[in-house]
Design a protein around this motif. Structure first.
Motif, short mmCIF file in Angstrom:
data_model
loop_
_atom_site.label_atom_id
_atom_site.label_comp_id
_atom_site.label_asym_id
_atom_site.label_seq_id
_atom_site.Cartn_x
_atom_site.Cartn_y
_atom_site.Cartn_z
N TYR A 174 0.82 -1.21 0.00
CA TYR A 174 0.00 0.00 0.00
C TYR A 174 0.86 1.26 0.00
O TYR A 174 0.54 2.26 -0.67
CB TYR A 174 -0.93 0.01 1.21
CG TYR A 174 -1.85 1.20 1.24
CD1 TYR A 174 -2.92 1.29 0.36
CD2 TYR A 174 -1.63 2.26 2.11
CE1 TYR A 174 -3.76 2.39 0.35
CE2 TYR A 174 -2.46 3.37 2.12
CZ TYR A 174 -3.52 3.43 1.24
OH TYR A 174 -4.35 4.53 1.22
N LYS A 175 1.98 1.24 0.73
CA LYS A 175 2.85 2.42 0.82
C LYS A 175 3.51 2.76 -0.51
O LYS A 175 3.98 3.89 -0.71
CB LYS A 175 3.91 2.20 1.89
CG LYS A 175 3.38 2.28 3.31
CD LYS A 175 4.49 2.07 4.34
CE LYS A 175 3.96 2.23 5.76
NZ LYS A 175 5.03 2.01 6.77
N LYS A 176 3.58 1.77 -1.41
CA LYS A 176 4.20 2.01 -2.72
C LYS A 176 3.22 2.57 -3.75
O LYS A 176 3.60 2.89 -4.87
CB LYS A 176 4.79 0.70 -3.26
CG LYS A 176 5.96 0.16 -2.44
CD LYS A 176 7.17 1.07 -2.53
CE LYS A 176 8.35 0.50 -1.74
NZ LYS A 176 9.52 1.40 -1.79
N ILE A 177 1.96 2.68 -3.35
CA ILE A 177 0.93 3.07 -4.31
C ILE A 177 0.73 4.57 -4.34
O ILE A 177 0.52 5.21 -3.30
CB ILE A 177 -0.42 2.38 -3.98
CG1 ILE A 177 -0.27 0.86 -4.07
CG2 ILE A 177 -1.53 2.87 -4.91
CD1 ILE A 177 -1.47 0.11 -3.58
N GLY A 178 0.83 5.13 -5.53
CA GLY A 178 0.46 6.52 -5.76
C GLY A 178 -0.56 6.55 -6.88
O GLY A 178 -0.94 5.52 -7.42
N SER A 179 -1.01 7.72 -7.24
CA SER A 179 -2.01 7.84 -8.29
C SER A 179 -1.47 7.29 -9.62
O SER A 179 -0.44 7.74 -10.11
CB SER A 179 -2.41 9.31 -8.47
OG SER A 179 -3.38 9.42 -9.50
N GLY A 180 -2.16 6.30 -10.16
CA GLY A 180 -1.75 5.73 -11.44
C GLY A 180 -0.50 4.88 -11.38
O GLY A 180 0.17 4.66 -12.38
N SER A 181 -0.15 4.37 -10.18
CA SER A 181 1.01 3.49 -10.06
C SER A 181 0.81 2.23 -10.91
O SER A 181 -0.32 1.81 -11.17
CB SER A 181 1.22 3.07 -8.60
OG SER A 181 1.61 4.16 -7.80
N LYS A 182 1.92 1.64 -11.30
CA LYS A 182 1.86 0.41 -12.08
C LYS A 182 2.28 -0.77 -11.22
O LYS A 182 3.27 -0.70 -10.47
CB LYS A 182 2.78 0.51 -13.30
CG LYS A 182 2.34 1.53 -14.33
CD LYS A 182 1.04 1.11 -14.98
CE LYS A 182 0.62 2.10 -16.06
NZ LYS A 182 -0.64 1.73 -16.69
N ALA A 183 1.53 -1.86 -11.34
CA ALA A 183 1.84 -3.05 -10.55
C ALA A 183 3.25 -3.54 -10.83
O ALA A 183 3.96 -3.98 -9.93
CB ALA A 183 0.82 -4.15 -10.86
N ILE A 212 5.71 -1.62 -8.73
CA ILE A 212 5.61 -2.02 -7.32
C ILE A 212 6.35 -3.35 -7.11
O ILE A 212 7.08 -3.52 -6.12
CB ILE A 212 4.13 -2.13 -6.90
CG1 ILE A 212 3.45 -0.76 -6.97
CG2 ILE A 212 4.00 -2.71 -5.50
CD1 ILE A 212 1.95 -0.81 -6.81
N LYS A 213 6.17 -4.27 -8.04
CA LYS A 213 6.85 -5.56 -7.94
C LYS A 213 8.36 -5.38 -7.99
O LYS A 213 9.10 -6.07 -7.27
CB LYS A 213 6.39 -6.49 -9.05
CG LYS A 213 4.93 -6.91 -8.94
CD LYS A 213 4.47 -7.67 -10.18
CE LYS A 213 2.99 -8.02 -10.11
NZ LYS A 213 2.52 -8.68 -11.34
N GLY A 214 8.82 -4.47 -8.83
CA GLY A 214 10.25 -4.22 -8.92
C GLY A 214 10.82 -3.63 -7.64
O GLY A 214 11.95 -3.95 -7.23
N GLU A 215 10.05 -2.77 -6.99
CA GLU A 215 10.52 -2.13 -5.77
C GLU A 215 10.41 -3.04 -4.55
O GLU A 215 11.07 -2.81 -3.54
CB GLU A 215 9.71 -0.85 -5.53
CG GLU A 215 9.98 0.23 -6.58
CD GLU A 215 9.09 1.45 -6.40
OE1 GLU A 215 8.10 1.35 -5.65
OE2 GLU A 215 9.40 2.50 -7.01
N LEU A 216 9.57 -4.07 -4.65
CA LEU A 216 9.40 -5.02 -3.54
C LEU A 216 9.84 -6.40 -4.01
O LEU A 216 9.09 -7.38 -3.95
CB LEU A 216 7.93 -5.05 -3.09
CG LEU A 216 7.37 -3.74 -2.53
CD1 LEU A 216 5.88 -3.88 -2.24
CD2 LEU A 216 8.12 -3.34 -1.26
N SER A 217 11.08 -6.48 -4.46
CA SER A 217 11.57 -7.72 -5.08
C SER A 217 11.67 -8.88 -4.10
O SER A 217 11.80 -10.03 -4.51
CB SER A 217 12.93 -7.47 -5.74
OG SER A 217 13.86 -6.94 -4.79
N ASP A 218 11.63 -8.60 -2.79
CA ASP A 218 11.70 -9.68 -1.80
C ASP A 218 10.35 -10.39 -1.63
O ASP A 218 10.28 -11.43 -0.98
CB ASP A 218 12.15 -9.14 -0.44
CG ASP A 218 13.62 -8.71 -0.45
OD1 ASP A 218 14.35 -9.20 -1.33
OD2 ASP A 218 14.01 -7.89 0.39
#
Length: 659
Positions: free
Chosen positions: A584-593, A596-602
């Motif tokens: 949820y913290k990685k989500i901004g307006s119009g974020s792309k899944a 988010i997956k790239g930033e949360l690679s773990d």
């Protein structure tokens, strides 16, 4: 590199060739040779019997029918053997079944017609291996049959005078990737006792066209066919193909296998798809320039109609697949009444690329479903259909493409059967194989020029693909009215401009400053008299993605969407509260899944997808699009309450988790 030195080859070229199987000097020399290299066609089983039967018919003055197919491979094979036998003084005719009223391959009605026409010998090209009953009927009618084909045989072979097919289990020909026209060419060589080098100049463009159109591997004999065919098209094409190139806007001086595949072959195919394949055959046979010009214009018009029809079917098929949840099957099977059976194969190819899975599309008419399928690398569609063929009326094809006919009432059971078989195998995943990783500072026009010696490129010998890893996106520039993107990427001071086609800015899951891995192709070109380097992105991913984890994640997500998770799998996919908060913290307006997956690679990708669906379910975010390209936006003023999530509750129950 010793191999490069031994063959006086560019080191990068030698490295790529080594990775593609050229492990010694002899094989590399063969790959780089300007002279065509052919296998010994005499190793094809029954080719001597076939040649003897044809020569006997020629000597006796029998009427011979070349029985072809309506696709480009079948039409070029028909043209080649018809021309050859005519030049041999034979009493020869051709027969191509109508796709819509007769379907693929031999049929009983056509045999009666050929008998009435006085035919004594039928030679099949690009078909016949599965015509058990039809060839038995021909024998009853007193018509001899010689089969030349390249499709995969079933358990029983037809009772013909000779069956020539490199796919036969006991065939001795070393290369199994011949097209139908390739087999026909070697049959012509056997009939007149000539070496391939003696005949290739006369028939090169026909063998090349059918080989490329049927997506055969451009290695071994096929590589020689295509190189010689492209050379002939560039230097002195016949009237038919010359006028077709002109009508299609092709420059014969820069003709390539890619242009044949995407520009010329579809026009040859279009006649058989939309109306009558005989128009394409007449174009290839005519020596009259005016006739060729007229026929070329007709084929271009047919191709335009085909494109419009195909686009409509693909759009309807995508809607149907998503609406019914078929996108999460291992093999997608979709059917509808009214789909044009001449173009559903191309529409299936579109869906295959979109969903990254094997796809079979079926057109229903009068209670019967006829269709075509396309597959992805590593998954034999023919074997899958064969293992689920209990309800089929007939089927045939290759690993990558196949056709089926069945009762409309049996479609659901066929879908079930083929997916049960597919689940016994590793999940098929479309992957891009890198030839090697490159330092961006080392890329220039000279490097691109050196790669041309590996051409022609196509199936089995793809355009070299290179990896640029951990590249920082400096700038993203929409071009072409916003339909494409130009990415300015940098690493260690080197800056590269990379084109990403058919992706709009809103659909691109990354931002300036992100680190990405990108797979690219490289070529040199000219713009306003200046040499320039053209780099095209084939795939873009967040830096550091683990391929095994990605495949595992896709398989889990498919099972989740089909409600087929085991307890252990459900536990693996169940996100905890902390993971959902991180998402949820990685989500901004119009974020792309994908970002988010790239930033949360773990966190497993599929688990992130589930977390996003949970957040959407409880109303704190909105989701749009499919899993891999979803857009995510927060909903202001909504309080989260994970206890309201039915998704989490079901996953907990499935996994045996107790609060």
């Amino acid at each position: 590199m010793l191999l490069a030195e031994e063959c006086d080859a560019d080191p990068l070229v030698a490295l790529i060739a080594y990775g593609r199987g050229c492990r010694d000097a002899a094989s590399l020399d063969e790959l780089l040779s300007e002279e065509p290299v052919f296998s010994d066609y005499r190793l094809l089983k029954d080719i001597d019997k076939a040649a003897e039967a044809v020569n006997s018919a020629l000597n006796d003055g029998q009427k011979i029918a070349v029985y072809g197919d309506y696709d480009c491979d079948g039409v070029t094979a028909t043209a080649l053997l018809y021309k050859f036998l005519r030049d041999m003084g034979g009493n020869v005719i051709y027969y191509i079944p109508d796709r819509h009223s007769e379907g693929y391959g031999m049929n009983m009605a056509s045999l009666n017609e050929l008998k009435e026409n006085g035919v004594g010998l039928i030679i099949t090209v690009d078909n016949g291996i599965a015509a058990i009953d039809e060839i038995a009927r021909a024998k009853e009618l007193g018509i001899n049959v010689v089969v030349s084909d390249h499709h995969l045989p079933k358990e029983q072979l037809p009772d013909a005078l000779a069956v020539v097919d490199p796919q036969l289990k006991d065939d001795g020909f070393p290369f199994k990737g011949l097209s139908g026209v390739g087999v026909a060419f070697y049959l012509a060589c056997a009939i007149c006792g000539a070496e391939p080098e003696e005949l290739i100049e006369r028939y090169a463009e026909l063998v090349m066209m059918g080989t490329v159109a049927d997506v055969m591997p451009l290695t071994h004999d096929n590589r020689a066919f295509v190189k010689e065919g492209l050379k002939k098209l560039a230097e002195h094409p016949g009237p038919g193909l010359s006028e077709l190139m002109a009508a299609a806007g092709c420059d014969n001086k820069t003709i390539s296998a890619g242009m044949v595949s995407f520009v010329l072959a579809p026009r040859i195919n279009a006649a058989g798809r939309m109306e009558k394949a005989v128009k394409s055959l007449e174009l290839l046979l005519t020596d009259d320039r005016q006739t060729a010009q007229s026929l070329a214009a007709v084929l271009c018009e047919d191709n335009s109609k085909r494109q419009q029809t195909e686009a409509k079917i693909a759009e309807e098929a995508v809607e149907l697949v998503i609406g019914r949840g078929y996108e999460y099957d291992r093999v997608i099977v979709a059917a509808k009444e009214g789909w044009h059976d001449g173009v559903i194969g191309i529409a299936a190819s579109r869906l295959c690329s979109l969903f990254g899975k094997p796809v079979i599309l079926l057109s229903i008419e009068d209670g019967v479903a006829k269709g075509s399928g396309r597959s992805i690398g590593g998954f034999s569609l023919f074997n899958a259909i064969k293992n689920a063929s209990g309800r089929l009326i007939k089927f045939g094809g290759h690993d990558m493409a196949a056709g089926v006919t069945l009762k409309a009432d049996d479609i659901d059971e066929f879908r079930k059967d083929i997916n049960e078989y597919a689940r016994t195998l590793p999940r098929p995943v479309e992957q891009i194989t890198l030839d090697c990783r490159l330092n961006p500072a080392a890329v220039d026009c000279e490097l691109a020029d050196a790669l041309r010696v590996l051409a022609p490129f196509g199936e089995g010998n793809p355009t070299p693909v290179f990896g640029f890893m951990n590249m920082k996106i400096e700038r993203i520039t929409p071009v072409g009215a916003g339909k494409h993107l130009r990415l300015s990427l940098c690493k260690n001071g080197a800056v590269l401009n990379v084109m990403l086609f058919s992706v709009e800015r809103d659909d691109f899951g990354f931002s300036e400053g992100d680190l990405i891995d990108v797979a690219v192709t490289i070529e040199s070109g000219e713009w306003r008299g200046q040499r320039q380097l053209n780099i095209t992105a084939r795939d873009v991913r967040a830096a550091g993605i683990n391929e095994e984890d990605k495949i595992k994640s896709l398989e889990l997500y498919d099972k989740y969407k089909k409600d087929a998770l085991g307890a252990g799998e459900a536990a693996l996919l169940l996100p905890d509260r902390d993971e959902i908060v991180l998402v949820y913290k990685k989500i901004g307006s119009g974020s792309k899944a994908v970002k988010i997956k790239g930033e949360l690679s773990d966190i497993l990708d599929a688990k992130i997808d589930v977390a996003l669906e949970v957040l959407c379910e409880i109303g704190v975010v909105t989701l749009e699009g499919r899993a891999e390209s979803r857009s995510v936006s927060p909903v202001p003023g909504v309080k989260s309450d994970l206890n309201r999530s039915v998704i989490l509750k079901k996953l907990k129950e499935r996994s045996g988790f107790n609060d």
